[in-house]
Every structure is written in C-alpha cells, then in structure tokens.
Design an enzyme around this catalytic site. Sequence first.
Site, mmCIF file in Angstrom:
data_model
loop_
_atom_site.group_PDB
_atom_site.id
_atom_site.type_symbol
_atom_site.label_atom_id
_atom_site.label_comp_id
_atom_site.label_asym_id
_atom_site.label_seq_id
_atom_site.Cartn_x
_atom_site.Cartn_y
_atom_site.Cartn_z
ATOM 1 N N ASP A 354 7.912 2.374 5.799
ATOM 2 C CA ASP A 354 8.338 2.786 4.465
ATOM 3 C C ASP A 354 9.443 1.846 3.986
ATOM 4 O OD1 ASP A 354 8.521 4.316 2.179
ATOM 5 O OD2 ASP A 354 9.942 5.733 3.064
ATOM 6 N N GLU A 357 9.486 -2.815 0.633
ATOM 7 C CA GLU A 357 9.313 -3.743 -0.511
ATOM 8 C C GLU A 357 10.109 -5.027 -0.293
ATOM 9 O OE1 GLU A 357 10.175 -0.447 -0.780
ATOM 10 O OE2 GLU A 357 8.065 0.035 -1.088
ATOM 11 N N ASP A 432 5.640 7.665 -3.681
ATOM 12 C CA ASP A 432 6.244 8.903 -4.183
ATOM 13 C C ASP A 432 5.651 9.366 -5.507
ATOM 14 O OD1 ASP A 432 7.754 8.550 -1.964
ATOM 15 O OD2 ASP A 432 9.577 7.964 -3.022
#
Length: 742
Positions: A354, A357, A432
């Site tokens: 997670d 990025e 999300d």
Amino acid sequence: MRKEFAIEGGRARLSAIWPDVLRLRAAREKFGPDRSFAIDRLPPAAKGAASLAFEGTGFKVLDEVGRVILSGREAGFKVGQPTIAIELQERDRIFGLGETTGGMNKRGLVRELWNIDILGHTKAIYPGLKSLYVSIPFAIILRDGRACGIFWDNPGRQVWDMGGTKGDELRVSAETGELNIYFFAGPTVEGIVKRFAELTGRMPMPPRWGLGFHQCRYSYMTQERVLEVARNFREKQIPCDALYLDIDHMRGYRVFTFNNKFPRPAEMTKDLAAYGFRTVAIVDPGVKNDPQFGVLQRGLQENAFVKRGKEDYVGRVWPGRVKFPDFYRKSVRQWWAREQQVLHRAGVAGVWNDMNEPANFALKTKTLPLDCVHETEIGPKTHLEVHNAYGSEMAKASRAGVLKARPTERPFVITRDGYAGVQKHALVWTGDNSSNWEHLADSISMLLNLSVSGVPFCGADVGGFLDSCNGELLGRWMMLGAFTPFFRNHSNIGTRDQEPWCFGEEIEAVCRGAIQMRYQLLPYIYALFDRAARDGTPIMRPLWWHYQNDPQCAATQDEFLLGESLLVAPVIQPGAQARSVYLPPGTWHDFWSPETFRGRAHVLAEAPLSRIPLYLKAGAIVPFVPVAQHTGEYSAETVTLQIWPGADGSFEFYDDDGISIAGEFYRRRIEWRDRDPGGVIRFHPPTGKWKAPKVWRIIAHRITRRARVLANGAEIEAHRDRDMEIVAFEVENSRDIEIVIA
Ligand code: GLC
C-alpha cells in the site's frame, strides 16, 4: 522493417514487433538505452507487418493489407514535449487506460497518468478527478466494430486528452522521456489485449486461496480480535479464506514489526491456519527514520534509500518521518525481500503493498520531490522520469520476498499502485473508494478497464472503504464482488463494522449466499484464471469483448461477462427490486427461472435483495462444486456441470493442487453439441497428471420432454424435474466419454 528518419524536433525509428504490432520510437537528440519498466524482453523484429506512413507532419497507421487504421496529425517534439495526436472519428470509443474513474468509455475525458494517493476517489466521482493510483498508458479505440490499440511506454507523467479539448482528437503527451509508442493493428479486441499481455507479461497463476472470499479492516486492532473474526466466520458458516492485518499490527507503524497487541503473531497465524485462514499483512514502503530501528539500520548499510542531492530524502507517512527504499535497484529489492522474512517466519502467507505511489504526507504534491534520484538499472533517473513505476518495482520486491520464503508456491501479492506490466508481480485493488452506490457502479467500469489493460486479477473494496456502509449496499456489493476476480471486503478506520454479519440476519443471509455462490463457482473461475495466466484473456470482461460489433454492448457499463458464458447484471441503485438488462446477440437463459430470451434486446430482471440477475449464454457449460468453508476444503471429486442448451458450446476444465508453481494439472475440454431435442456432451482426452474428478454430475437445463440419456452408447438412469425443466444424471469419469441426451 526497421527504419530511421527525421521527425518533428527529433529522430524516429520504426520497427515491427509482430506482424500486427508496430513500434515508433523518437528522441530529441540521442536515443537513450532501450530499457522498459513494463517489458522484460522485446521479441525479435517481425516481417510482413502493419506499417506507418508519414505525410508532412501527419502519419497513417496501416494494417497488414494496407488499410488505414489510424490517422495521426502529429508525432514528435513540436512544443518540446513528446506528443502524438490522432484523429478521432464520430463514433470512436476509447477503453482501457488501466485504473481511471469516469465510466467505461474514456472519450471526452482528460486523464493525467501520475500515480497518486487520492483519499477516497472522493465521495462523488467527478470528471475533474484526473489521476489515481495506477497508470497504464494503454488504450483501445473501438471504431465501428474494429479495434486498434496504443501503448506509450513511459513511466513519467503523461496526459491523455481523449477528445476532451478537441472533440475529434486524441492527444497524448509526456513530460519527459522519449516517444515510445506501440500501435496494435487489431482488428479484434481479444487479439490486441493478448498481444499487450504478451508484451508486458502475463499474470502468473495465483494460489487458489487467493480466489476465495477475503475479509479486511483498517484495522483489526488485536490478535484476539482477528481470531474472533475468524471464529465468527466458521460459526456462522460463511466461507472465507483470508484475513488481513492492516497497519495497526505494527510497532509505531514500523514496517515488518508486530506490536504488543500482537504478542505472538506466529501463534495467531497458526491458529488461523487451523481454522483454514491465511493471513495477509500490509507492507508500506516508508521505513521509519528511527536510528534504533533494525530495518532502517540495515537499509542504510545497503545504501538502499532514495536520495535527494547527496542525502537520503526524508518524507512523512504513517510512521512519521520515513525514508523510501529505492526499489528500482535489484540489490534494494533483494534486501527488502530479506527483511520481509520476518512476516513469513510469523506465518504471514500474503503481502499487501500500500501507499506505494509512493505516498508522502510531507508535501502538497503527495509524493517524492521530483528531483529525487533513483539509481535504476539504466543509470540515474529523476523521480519525475520514473515515478509511475515505483509501485510496480516495490511489488516486484514483495513477490521476491514471498518466493524466498516458499520457493515452490505461487505468491499472493496485492498492490495499490502500479504501472503497465504490474500484473506480473501483484493483483491490483482500486484503493480507497467510498461506501456509496456511485462507487459500486463505477467499480464495474474500473475493473473492466483494468482487465483489458493487462490486469485480469483485480478487485475493489467490497462494501466501500470510506464512510459507513449500510445493509442494502453491502448485500448488493457482496453479490457483485462474488463475480469479480478479487473478492475482498474492506473498510476504513472509524467506520461502522462491515463484516457480513453486521447488518442483521437478512443481510447476513444475502452475504452468505453471495459467498457460497463464489465457492460453488470456483472451478469455473479457476479455469478462467488458468486461461488468463496463459494468454492474458481477462476473467471479467466487458460485453464488447465478445460482441465488439454490437454498439449496445459497447455502451453497456453496468453489466459484465465472467468468462464467455455468464452475464452478470448487478443492482446498482438503492431500493431497486428489478433492473433492465441488455442481453447481447444470441440466446440467453435466466439463471433463476426457466426463462429463455433472444438477445440484442433489453429484458426486465426481477431482483429482490437476495438475487443478482445472472444469464447463461446458450451452449454454456459451467462447473460447480459443493460449498466449502475455505479452499483448503476444496474438492473437485464430484463436479457438477450445468449445461444450458440452444447453441454449441465448450469449456476447458482445469484443476491442480491450488498452490504449486510447477505442479501437476488436469485440463480437459468438454464440448456441447446442440441438437434439437437434446444434444451431445463430449469429453475430449485430458492432459496432465493431476487427479481427475471421479464423477461428473450433469444437469442439462431446458429439457422439457422425457429424455433418454446414453453414456458411451448405454442408457443410464436420469432424473427429470419437470418444473425446473432439467435432466440430471451422473457419469463416472473416464478417458473417453460421449453422452447423448435425446
Ligand atoms: C490506505 C489504503 C487502505 C488502508 C489504509 C491504512 O488508505 O488504501 O486500504 O486500509 O491505507 O493502511
């Protein structure tokens, strides 16, 4: 073909990768090293291929027979940035582009490919939301039934203006790097996507447990709570294969640690395993900048962290101040894989990547400073140049870590972020989303576009992540999720609990029913995964995948096909008790009633809360197994083949031990030849040595008269149910079987 020539503002090279795939490369001055973060190895140049013809500043892409498939207005470095502009025709639709919001057809949208942590794709999906976590610069243009594709291999920032500014123009530009474009001549969507998967790599077969139902939460706060959730599933007889540890299992969010609420993680995972659960743990890239922390210390020794100037860059994520591993380097990935062993020694089976990025709370831009430098395998690159590949490179490291722990088993890795080719390393979940109906609906388009962008293994947070869910939304979403490749319920911290039993008995029964259906369908889904692993064919497919000539199929974004045979039409509105369903050309059978419809038409489907409209294509053969509580109890000893007549059809059954990388398998083509009345079922000789089903239980639908069943010439006993319009019987499995229903 391999040509070099001048292009606006630079030099270009043209080569054919396959007869139907062209590559156009252009650089302002000198060509850089030919290394891709998406493609492992390019095939040798091909001959007799599609071609490209330049005329002034414009160009045309021609297919093998010289037909113009795309007209380009511009290719080169006119305004400094590499740019390509392609003429769009009135009815062109644009699909793919990996993970983006805004509906299935991207025509009219502007999307910036720049991986970013958008907390909640925001409550409403709005057209201005330009970027998300995953960037796959690959799009399919569908023009009057004929498809072609474009892939721009560049992990820097790209803007895809798909007729948003100029209605008749697709304009793509990159902020950095070269023009590096692959044109896929088509004409079939299937051919293009298979080529794209061949180019960027295919999803390796996941373990079977990865296909079961998974339950997640931010976070299960204690070891006891995790075990309690596990027990609940078993007591309530709701099948489930995996539970997740979100960030609160860590000591101050230090990666690869457990805190005192998880004092004996190895015992916990063992207890979970005894109930048939696998444990998946979250792994974020940021390493807490704590001089006492072993992972940091060893990372420093490896010189593993991303630098800005001469210093390691320090950002901020959950642990506070953090350093970011430079995953672009092999030695760093190997170090990370070693550190990950802490989790595997504690019995963690799968890894969830997670914030890769990477997310950075320290800057408004939400990621690393653009002038940070990565020591990639082709030398130093600024973050600006390679940003979009960070997540994929991290997932690669995680996968290596899982393989290090269990070299003969198929790894399970999930990632939020990625670039083209990410499917080689991990499955993608769409981050999300929110607990609302709009996000439920949009998840269908997102997953379909991911699926045709080379990522067949994908899923959305079922029930929605942000905000609190309600019973009806959860029930409907669980039913949809049961038919998506990755099926995981997840919700945010501070929201209402969202496990299947949290909204009363009726919803619990709805959720149980959805999950049970998933487990019954596992042999069907598993075979689709096998196919995807071999040739890149998506598991979840848009209607236009099989019916690209039908404009209504190209326009339908609230239905999908699971494989070729099963059409799923989820309810996407609150309070609805029915919905309209578009059935593609051909004959379709209602799963829930003995009704048959002519396709190329809309029908009204009754959809009480306990039912998701499902339709079977005429000729469908769909295998079912009895419900198991988890895949450890999976048994294909008796497989029920349900057959829906009305056309010829076939299915390729696939089974193996569910976990080994190079294990034995059993693969067998089963064919239905439709006759009026009845038909013939032929089992072709199997391949592979894995144990075969002992018994095939066959349920043939829509048989309205008393039918005789002959197995290899001898009549066998068959049960007939007049109301259900079925004939049911069993045959022992053997090498040659031919069954006649007459
Ligand atoms: C991010 C993830 C989410 C996770 C949370 C805490 O928001 O997308 O799934 O629960 O971080 O780790």
